[in-house]
Each structure stands twice: as C-alpha cells, then as structure tokens.
Design a protein around this motif. Structure first.
Motif, mmCIF file in Angstrom:
data_model
loop_
_atom_site.group_PDB
_atom_site.id
_atom_site.type_symbol
_atom_site.label_atom_id
_atom_site.label_comp_id
_atom_site.label_asym_id
_atom_site.label_seq_id
_atom_site.Cartn_x
_atom_site.Cartn_y
_atom_site.Cartn_z
ATOM 1 N N SER A 96 77.781 2.493 -2.207
ATOM 2 C CA SER A 96 75.911 3.212 -2.418
ATOM 3 C C SER A 96 74.934 2.904 -0.635
ATOM 4 O O SER A 96 75.686 2.193 -0.713
ATOM 5 N N SER A 128 68.948 6.415 -2.932
ATOM 6 C CA SER A 128 70.374 6.350 -3.013
ATOM 7 C C SER A 128 71.379 6.865 -3.459
ATOM 8 O O SER A 128 70.895 7.876 -4.289
ATOM 9 N N ILE A 162 75.993 7.752 -3.649
ATOM 10 C CA ILE A 162 77.307 6.895 -3.135
ATOM 11 C C ILE A 162 78.572 8.233 -2.595
ATOM 12 O O ILE A 162 78.199 8.760 -2.866
ATOM 13 N N THR A 177 73.957 4.399 -7.378
ATOM 14 C CA THR A 177 74.189 2.900 -7.180
ATOM 15 C C THR A 177 75.219 2.592 -7.811
ATOM 16 O O THR A 177 75.508 2.663 -8.917
#
Length: 484
Positions: A234, A257, A259, A283
């Motif tokens: 992440s 956030s 990935i 995340t």
C-alpha cells in the motif's frame, strides 16, 4: 577427589529436597488457581517453551503436578511462582504429544495447603513455527526510548536483535513481515534520511526505494506473493490524531492510499485503476495462498477527521496474474462494511488457503486503541464467518500471523491491562474450531508485570533469520536501489 565431590553434590540435593515443602492435608477447593499468565484448560503445541507462571495470592510454597498416563512432571518450590526445568518439560511434552495432561496446583497460604481444581493441557501433535519476530516499542504515540525488532525462539527463551534504532541513526522502523513464514523471505522498513525497505531474500539483504513518480508514498503495508518475486504494497498518506477520551488515545487514518505490486527481480512497479481509485482508500494488501488473488481493505473517502466514525473498510479481492503482471477488472467484496456495520483491517490468508483471519472494529484502520476490536475468521470456500468468541476479549485483539501448517496463529492483544500488547497463540483444529489462546511463555513469571513495552506485529517463522542488527547497520550505509 571426584568421588568425594559426587557425595557432596548428592548430599546438597538431598538437603534441598528435604527442605522443599510438600502438600499435607490439603484443603480441596473448586476454584481454579489464580494463575498468571492464565494457562488453564488450553491447547498447546508440544514444542512450546515451559509455561512458567505465578500465583496472584499470598502463597509461600507451590507444588505443580502434571500427569499424562504414566508420564509425570512435578515441581515443588518455595515462593509464589513456578519455573519448569526445560529438559524435564520437553521430555514430558514429547510423551504427552497428541494426548491430554491433567494439571494439579497446590499452594501453601498462611501455613495451610490448598489444592485447586485440576485443569487440562491438550498437547497438540501439530507443532508451531519455532520463531517469532516482533517490534518492542513503548505504547506512547510518536515517542520511543529504545526501539528494536526482536526474533524470539518460542521453543525456549533465546532471542536476538534484528534491528536496533541506536545502530540506524536513531531511526524508527516498522515491523518485520515474512513470506510463506520463510526466514529467507522477509522485509521491514527503516525510516529517516537513509531509510528504505530492507528486503531479505534467498540469503541476500537489499535496501530498496520502492516508489516511482506516480506513487503518493513509498510502500507501507506489505504482503509477499508465494513465489517471493513479487510483493503487494500500500502507498499511504497517514495522519495521526489524538482523542479527547483516554479509552482510545490515538487514531491514525489515511487521507490517500493506493495499492501496487513490486517486482523484486526487475525493480518494477505495477498497478491498475481498480487499486488506485482517487475516491477510494485501498490498503492492507495480502496475497491468497496460491498467489492468484490480492485481498485488501477498501473504504469510500469521507471528510476526515470530522467523519472518522463513518470510515468503514470492506474486505475485497482482485485477481492477479504474476506471469504477465496483470490485474483483474472486477473487484469482489468479501465482507461488506456498509452491511455488516464494522470496519476491516489486517487480513491474512492461512497457508493452506482455507481460512482468512482479519480484525473488525467500529471504524477506521488503526484498532490497537479500540477496545471493541476483535478477530474474525472466514471460511474462504463457504463464506461462513466465525466470530472467534473463545479468542477475543473485552479489549483490543488485533494483528495476527499464521504458522506454516495453518494450525496456529499468533495475535496481538491488550487483554491484560488495556495498554500493553502481548502475543497470544491460538490453535485451529482440522475442523476449523478455535481453541482458547495463551500468551507467549517467558523465562521469568514476573516478566509481563515488569515489562514496559508492547509486542507489535508478531510474525511466526519456520526458522531463524540469517542476519542481525549489525548487518542492518552496515546495509544502511549503502545507496537505495530504485524502482521504476
């Protein structure tokens, strides 16, 4: 001279044996012994270290007798604590493997003996991975005094330092995670001006800057692909905030956030629109046991910190093809936060691919100060959810790691005092039933009373790491490998 010494030694042993108090006319009571840690009626692996304990009363002498068939383990001692001789303990555990031992504790209090209700140790034939790593840190916001990553052998009491902040320019480091519970595949992140991701792969240490121009930050939370070639990470902008009430103390949340997947062979980063949606916070990525899916947590963005209690993460997954670094186009929701009313974090799939354990809290992704935080387990074949009632407490129960045989997991719990996290082990039998957990044994029974550190992010491993804190000190002086 040698013969004379032997006679003297035998005499000393005889004197001590004669002076050791033994139960006499004991008053039998129906209560269990006031034992700390609580090791009553638990399932334990045969390779665990001695379950040393103390009694929280005025006992000045104790006798413990564990019996399994013809095998007997007996210890008599003055005082209110018991430390089992490790050689006798291991012999008894091996003889009791796959069986149940009856344990009887008697204590002398104010000159009179009390015999407590007998309890049981079910000794599983399934061993637990013999090594455990964790970060020792004061549970006090952003300040620390002496921060270390530690590796401990759970079969005895030996430990060594993986990383020490004094050897890395007083830098903070995050926690140490393994791939496949393999000591030859692990990583952690050292912060600071010379910081980077420390990758331990196939006996080689590398310092990596896992970030490219499209990413909002370097990798934060990570999970290994079963092959060891790839890692899912992440990328987070993390904000700490303080509560006005002492029950939760500190909240940590993400304002952004995403990935991504990193290829360690070619230092290349891959992502997809489904994992970098600006309206969604993604995340805690982790791979499925076969590497074909990435499980992760996702929440719709809200107005933070004002609407922090509306921040609820669902458990999701997306397919991944490691051969050509491609992602699926569909995101499946495994646990819907909107429908369930909880927020999910820390998903981990069992190595056999059957189970996934995760943490649920009322909101957010930082549950260590949430008293309501519990573990749950989902059957990945049927979708059935086990709320793990026997595992959870009335305080925070969070991050966990599986043993390589999928029969054990370790998790962090603040159940003792609400402040210090400790590693607890839980047995999952072949039917998927969870058994009462127990805390990591310590050499001295008073250890947890005197300890002023939390055991953060406990992770199990099949073997001992090949590096130590001095190796990391040397590595930190090198330039980071860059990614594209």
């Amino acid at each position: 001279m040698k013969t004379k010494f032997c006679y003297i030694l035998v005499g000393v042993i005889a004197i001590f044996a004669a002076c050791t108090p033994r139960p006499k006319d004991a008053n039998k009571v129906s209560a269990l012994p006031p034992m700390y840690p609580d090791y009553t009626d638990i399932t334990i692996p045969y390779n665990i270290a001695p379950l040393n304990f103390l009694l929280r009363n005025d006992a000045d002498a104790i006798e413990v007798m564990a019996r399994c068939g013809e095998s007997v383990l007996q210890v008599n001692k003055r005082g209110h604590d018991i430390c089992f001789p490790i050689v006798a303990w291991k012999k008894f555990m091996n003889e009791a493997k796959g069986k149940t031992a009856d344990v009887k504790v008697s204590a002398r209090i104010n000159g009179r003996w009390v015999q407590y209700r007998t309890f049981k140790w079910q000794v599983a034939t399934d061993k637990i991975d013999p090594y455990l790593s964790y970060r020792l840190i004061e549970p006090d916001y952003e300040v620390w005094n002496h921060l270390q990553l530690i590796e401990r052998c759970v079969e005895n009491f030996e430990e060594h330092v993986i990383c020490d902040h004094n050897l890395v320019d007083n830098s903070c480091m995050n926690c140490h995670v393994y791939g496949n519970q393999d000591p030859k595949l692990s990583l952690f992140y050292v912060r600071g001006k010379n910081g980077g991701t420390i990758l331990n792969r196939n006996g080689k240490l590398r310092k990596l800057n896992i970030k490219n121009s499209q990413m909002i930050s370097a990798g934060v939370y990570a999970g290994f692909h079963p092959s060891g070639r790839h890692g899912a990470f992440s990328s987070n902008i993390i904000i700490p905030a303080f509560h006005a009430v002492d029950s939760k103390r500190l909240e940590v949340y993400d304002t952004k956030s995403d990935i991504f997947v990193a290829d360690f062979d070619h230092n290349t980063i891959y992502s997809c629109p489904q994992l970098s949606d600006s309206t969604v916070l993604e995340t805690f990525p982790t791979f499925s046991a076969d590497g074909k899916y990435i499980y992760f947590c996702a929440a719709r963005r809200v107005n933070l910190p004002k609407e922090i209690k509306k921040l609820k993460y669902s458990l999701c997954r997306i397919s991944f093809n490691a051969a050509n670094h491609t992602f699926g186009t569909k995101v499946d929701t495994i646990y819907n936060a909107r429908l369930k009313g909880h927020s999910v974090c820390h998903p981990k799939v069992s190595p056999d691919g059957k189970w996934l354990v995760y943490t649920v809290a009322d909101y957010g992704t930082f549950p260590i100060w949430h008293r309501e935080a519990d573990l749950q387990m989902i059957n990945l074949k049927t979708g059935a959810i086990d709320r793990l009632a026997i595992v959870n407490s009335n305080r925070s129960d969070t991050y966990h790691s599986w043993s390589s045989n999928s029969r054990w997991f370790v998790f962090a719990s603040k159940r003792d005092d609400g402040l210090y996290g400790k590693p607890y082990f839980c047995y999952i039998d072949r039917a998927g039933k969870a058994h009462k957990p127990f805390v990591l044994p310590q050499k001295y029974p008073t250890f947890y009373d005197d300890n002023l550190k939390s055991f953060n992010i406990p992770e199990l491993s099949k073997g001992k790491l090949s590096f130590n804190a001095v190796d990391i000190e040397r590595l930190m002086k090198k330039e980071n490998e860059k990614f594209k």
